[in-house]
Write a protein that holds these residues in place. Structure first.
Motif, PDB file in Angstrom:
ATOM      1  N   UNK A 259       0.817  -1.204   0.000  1.00 46.46           N
ATOM      2  CA  UNK A 259       0.000   0.000   0.000  1.00 46.46           C
ATOM      3  C   UNK A 259       0.855   1.261   0.000  1.00 46.46           C
ATOM      4  N   UNK A 260       0.435   2.258  -0.776  1.00 47.66           N
ATOM      5  CA  UNK A 260       1.216   3.497  -0.908  1.00 47.66           C
ATOM      6  C   UNK A 260       0.369   4.749  -0.720  1.00 47.66           C
ATOM      7  N   UNK A 261      -0.826   4.622  -0.167  1.00 49.31           N
ATOM      8  CA  UNK A 261      -1.693   5.783   0.008  1.00 49.31           C
ATOM      9  C   UNK A 261      -1.114   6.848   0.918  1.00 49.31           C
ATOM     10  N   UNK A 262      -0.149   6.478   1.751  1.00 51.17           N
ATOM     11  CA  UNK A 262       0.469   7.426   2.685  1.00 51.17           C
ATOM     12  C   UNK A 262       1.604   8.222   2.055  1.00 51.17           C
ATOM     13  N   UNK A 263       2.007   7.866   0.843  1.00 55.44           N
ATOM     14  CA  UNK A 263       3.159   8.482   0.186  1.00 55.44           C
ATOM     15  C   UNK A 263       2.710   9.543  -0.809  1.00 55.44           C
ATOM     16  N   UNK A 264       3.299  10.733  -0.736  1.00 56.09           N
ATOM     17  CA  UNK A 264       2.919  11.814  -1.649  1.00 56.09           C
ATOM     18  C   UNK A 264       3.210  11.464  -3.101  1.00 56.09           C
ATOM     19  N   UNK A 265       4.236  10.628  -3.334  1.00 56.64           N
ATOM     20  CA  UNK A 265       4.578  10.227  -4.694  1.00 56.64           C
ATOM     21  C   UNK A 265       3.892   8.957  -5.140  1.00 56.64           C
ATOM     22  N   UNK A 266       3.096   8.346  -4.264  1.00 62.95           N
ATOM     23  CA  UNK A 266       2.394   7.130  -4.640  1.00 62.95           C
ATOM     24  C   UNK A 266       3.343   5.940  -4.836  1.00 62.95           C
ATOM     25  N   UNK A 267       2.929   5.022  -5.703  1.00 61.87           N
ATOM     26  CA  UNK A 267       3.684   3.797  -5.953  1.00 61.87           C
ATOM     27  C   UNK A 267       4.860   4.095  -6.873  1.00 61.87           C
ATOM     28  N   UNK A 268       6.082   3.823  -6.382  1.00 58.39           N
ATOM     29  CA  UNK A 268       7.276   4.133  -7.161  1.00 58.39           C
ATOM     30  C   UNK A 268       8.295   3.006  -7.049  1.00 58.39           C
ATOM     31  N   UNK A 269       9.026   2.808  -8.130  1.00 58.33           N
ATOM     32  CA  UNK A 269      10.147   1.870  -8.217  1.00 58.33           C
ATOM     33  C   UNK A 269       9.766   0.443  -7.795  1.00 58.33           C
TER      34      UNK A 269
END
Length: 271
Positions: A259-269
């Motif tokens: 899950x990446x909802x907490x990251x400003x850049x979303x899903x990366x790398x």
């Protein structure tokens, strides 16, 4: 009380290094804090990701009671903001069984994995040279003073096959889970901060499912993402090679995959 929940995360964006695949010599433009070129620190963006990870992880339910990490600097740097927020009551433990190693000679399967996504560059196969180990605990303590160390299994400095990688993760997880089962006094969870290949392998050994095609995207490993696994079955032991089918120390299911909802850049790398 048996452990019921495991959270997984991958280190944030890091600085780069290069490896001469004929000699094993590694070089980096940005100096590593540990003076090991293949043990870089996070980039400025990775530090930002780590802060966002900490903000989210401190609110997770069930709460985190222990933090486990690869001993490589980028993983410890990623998880330290969370450790600082949770305080000394939540131990920070590094385990070489959760680490990664660079390799040289590519197996046919590994070539297919890397060809599918060139970012898959931290696990190559077996090699003809010795690779750098992570920094020793006394040096790590100068950066991470609350750190403790335990060793479940040490990866071969000359490399691992794909099966070796997964079996190593199974041995490490079985020992970690057994420790938690023996000492847990409340309903809580652990978090493991590791590397892309190891994060994917952990997902497979927990669930007991190894795809026929090792390049299959069964689990994701975005930087500073959070995966969640819940224990469904009875407590079982799992030694080397015994995790296939039943998983490690009980039946586990993945309820959140990177899950990446907490990251400003979303899903990366993704790896």
């Amino acid at each position: 009380m048996p452990l019921h929940t495991i959270y997984l995360t991958r280190h944030g964006y890091r600085s780069n290094w290069t490896t001469d695949h004929l000699t094993g010599h590694t070089t980096s433009i940005v100096r590593s804090p540990t003076n090991i070129p293949s043990d870089p620190a996070l980039s400025a963006y990775g530090v930002q990701q780590a802060a966002q990870l900490a903000s989210q992880a401190q609110l997770l339910t069930p709460p985190i009671l222990r933090i486990y990490s690869s001993p490589f600097y980028r993983c410890l740097q990623t998880i330290t903001p969370l450790a600082e927020r949770l305080g000394r009551k939540v131990p920070l433990i590094c385990d070489r069984g959760l680490g990664t190693v660079l390799f040289q000679s590519l197996s046919e399967a590994a070539q297919a994995v890397i060809a599918h996504n060139p970012h898959r560059s931290e696990w190559y196969g077996t090699a003809r040279f010795t690779h750098p180990s992570p920094a020793a605990l006394p040096l790590l303590l100068t950066f991470f003073p609350t750190l403790t160390e335990r060793t479940t299994v040490v990866p071969s400095p000359n490399g691992e096959s794909i099966d070796d990688l997964h079996d190593r993760c199974a041995v490490a997880l079985a020992a970690i889970i057994a420790d938690c089962d023996a000492e847990a006094s409340a309903d809580g969870a652990i978090v493991i901060c590791t590397h892309a290949a190891t994060m994917i392998a952990i997902g497979r050994v927990l669930t007991g499912v190894m795809p026929a095609d090792v390049a299959e995207r069964d689990f994701h490993a975005y930087t500073c993402s959070i995966s969640k696994f819940e224990r469904m079955g009875p407590v079982k032991g799992a030694g080397r090679g015994e995790w296939r089918g039943d998983g490690v120390s009980g039946e586990w299911r993945c309820v959140v995959d990177a899950g990446t909802g907490h990251l400003s850049g979303g899903a990366e790398r993704d790896w």
